[in-house]
Write a protein that holds these residues in place. Structure first.
Motif, PDB file in Angstrom:
ATOM      1  N   HIS A 224       3.098  15.926  56.091  1.00 42.47           N
ATOM      2  CA  HIS A 224       4.136  14.701  56.601  1.00 42.47           C
ATOM      3  C   HIS A 224       4.633  15.101  58.122  1.00 42.47           C
ATOM      4  CE1 HIS A 224       3.984  12.702  52.650  1.00 42.47           C
ATOM      5  NE2 HIS A 224       4.306  13.627  51.979  1.00 42.47           N
ATOM      6  N   ASP A 225       3.858  16.106  58.831  1.00 43.11           N
ATOM      7  CA  ASP A 225       4.471  16.373  60.022  1.00 43.11           C
ATOM      8  C   ASP A 225       4.267  15.264  61.163  1.00 43.11           C
ATOM      9  OD1 ASP A 225       4.929  19.146  59.627  1.00 43.11           O
ATOM     10  OD2 ASP A 225       2.863  19.667  59.716  1.00 43.11           O
ATOM     11  N   HIS A 226       3.102  14.531  61.057  1.00 41.51           N
ATOM     12  CA  HIS A 226       3.095  13.501  62.378  1.00 41.51           C
ATOM     13  C   HIS A 226       1.839  12.504  61.782  1.00 41.51           C
ATOM     14  CE1 HIS A 226       1.114  12.131  65.970  1.00 41.51           C
ATOM     15  NE2 HIS A 226       2.323  12.165  66.487  1.00 41.51           N
ATOM     16  N   LEU A 227       2.166  11.261  62.330  1.00 40.85           N
ATOM     17  CA  LEU A 227       1.292  10.285  62.127  1.00 40.85           C
ATOM     18  C   LEU A 227       0.920   9.376  63.399  1.00 40.85           C
ATOM     19  CD1 LEU A 227      -0.258   8.764  59.900  1.00 40.85           C
ATOM     20  CD2 LEU A 227       1.430   7.199  59.821  1.00 40.85           C
ATOM     21  N   LEU A 228      -0.205   9.472  63.714  1.00 39.90           N
ATOM     22  CA  LEU A 228      -0.764   8.716  64.970  1.00 39.90           C
ATOM     23  C   LEU A 228      -1.541   7.375  64.357  1.00 39.90           C
ATOM     24  CD1 LEU A 228      -1.272   8.852  68.060  1.00 39.90           C
ATOM     25  CD2 LEU A 228      -3.316   9.281  67.243  1.00 39.90           C
ATOM     26  N   ILE A 229      -0.946   6.299  65.069  1.00 38.61           N
ATOM     27  CA  ILE A 229      -1.349   4.914  64.561  1.00 38.61           C
ATOM     28  C   ILE A 229      -2.007   4.438  65.831  1.00 38.61           C
ATOM     29  CG2 ILE A 229      -0.739   2.814  63.645  1.00 38.61           C
ATOM     30  CD1 ILE A 229       1.685   4.071  62.322  1.00 38.61           C
ATOM     31  N   GLY A 230      -2.985   4.148  65.817  1.00 33.59           N
ATOM     32  CA  GLY A 230      -4.049   3.638  67.006  1.00 33.59           C
ATOM     33  C   GLY A 230      -3.867   2.030  66.756  1.00 33.59           C
ATOM     34  N   VAL A 231      -3.507   1.514  67.779  1.00 35.87           N
ATOM     35  CA  VAL A 231      -3.463  -0.102  67.935  1.00 35.87           C
ATOM     36  C   VAL A 231      -4.347  -0.713  68.982  1.00 35.87           C
ATOM     37  CG1 VAL A 231      -1.642  -1.876  68.199  1.00 35.87           C
ATOM     38  CG2 VAL A 231      -0.957   0.249  67.342  1.00 35.87           C
TER      39      VAL A 231
END
Length: 242
Positions: free
Chosen positions: A27-34
């Motif tokens: 649960h460190d980091h989430l990258l959401i590509g849009v």
């Protein structure tokens, strides 16, 4: 008081491998590509997604494409001036949707970052990865085939019944996809986070190469990929398949 529709939306996640699952659980980091022009990414859904992600991850980044869009439109027959205007409109729209989504979730200016790909042009890790990947695509047949599959996936809804893609259409789409590739390989180094999950609503052809094969270019050990989709979309897909 009744809840807004986006407050009711939940999401299902599907880490691509067991290692991806372990990184997800950190649960460190989430990258959401849009993606610009993708109707899936409405402001309402982006707001729900931001709220959902902020409850689970220490840091969340939304990154959207804003490079090579004008080249793609020009390759599909737009004049250079019209292509630039169309690309600029798409970029404004996607930024507005993300901003409105974050505002509706009460998260605007509260730790969730929004960036365009062009903002990484001066990031030495990103630019170094771009150069390395450009070189490897020429030498690694499996990687090149995966990238070509991504190009075809991108082009399919745009070509419809117009026949095979032209050389210019292929070139512009390859450039568009190449700009995103570093985030599949080493987001932690680019953004300075301990580990990261790159998330998108579908499996990309490149993920099989980066996360499953034994040799060649692979994603870094602290880099994961997951399909992250709304429960509504998953249920609709199941109904259509039944």
């Amino acid at each position: 008081m009744s809840q807004e529709p986006d407050q009711l939306e939940e999401f299902e996640f599907f880490p691509f491998t067991n290692s991806c699952q372990l990184i997800w659980e950190e649960h460190d980091h989430l990258l959401i590509g849009v993606s610009p022009g993708n109707s899936y990414f409405s402001a309402q859904r982006l707001g729900a997604l931001a709220r959902w992600a902020a409850q689970r991850f220490t840091q969340v980044d939304f990154v959207h494409a804003d490079v090579h869009l004008d080249e793609i439109y020009e390759a599909f027959g737009y004049t250079p001036e019209h292509a630039q205007r169309r690309a600029a409109k798409e970029i404004r729209t996607v930024r507005r949707r993300i901003t409105e989504g974050l505002a509706s979730a009460g998260l605007l200016g509260r730790g969730i970052r929004m960036s365009a790909l062009s903002e990484f042009a001066d990031n030495p890790v990103y630019t170094g990865l771009r150069r390395r990947l450009d070189h490897l695509v020429d030498e690694d047949e499996e990687l090149r085939e995966a990238c070509e599959a991504m190009v075809q996936q991108f082009l399919a809804p745009r070509l419809q019944d117009s026949g095979p893609a032209t050389a210019e259409q292929l070139r512009s789409c390859r450039a568009y996809i190449a700009a995103e590739l570093p985030f599949f390989v080493d987001t932690p180094s680019i953004l300075g986070v301990p580990s990261s999950v790159s998330a998108y609503p579908v499996v990309m052809p490149l993920t099989e190469v980066l996360y499953r094969r034994g040799g060649g270019l692979r994603a870094m050990r602290n880099q994961a990929y997951a399909v992250l989709r709304s429960e509504r979309t998953v249920k609709d897909d199941h109904r259509r398949a039944a």
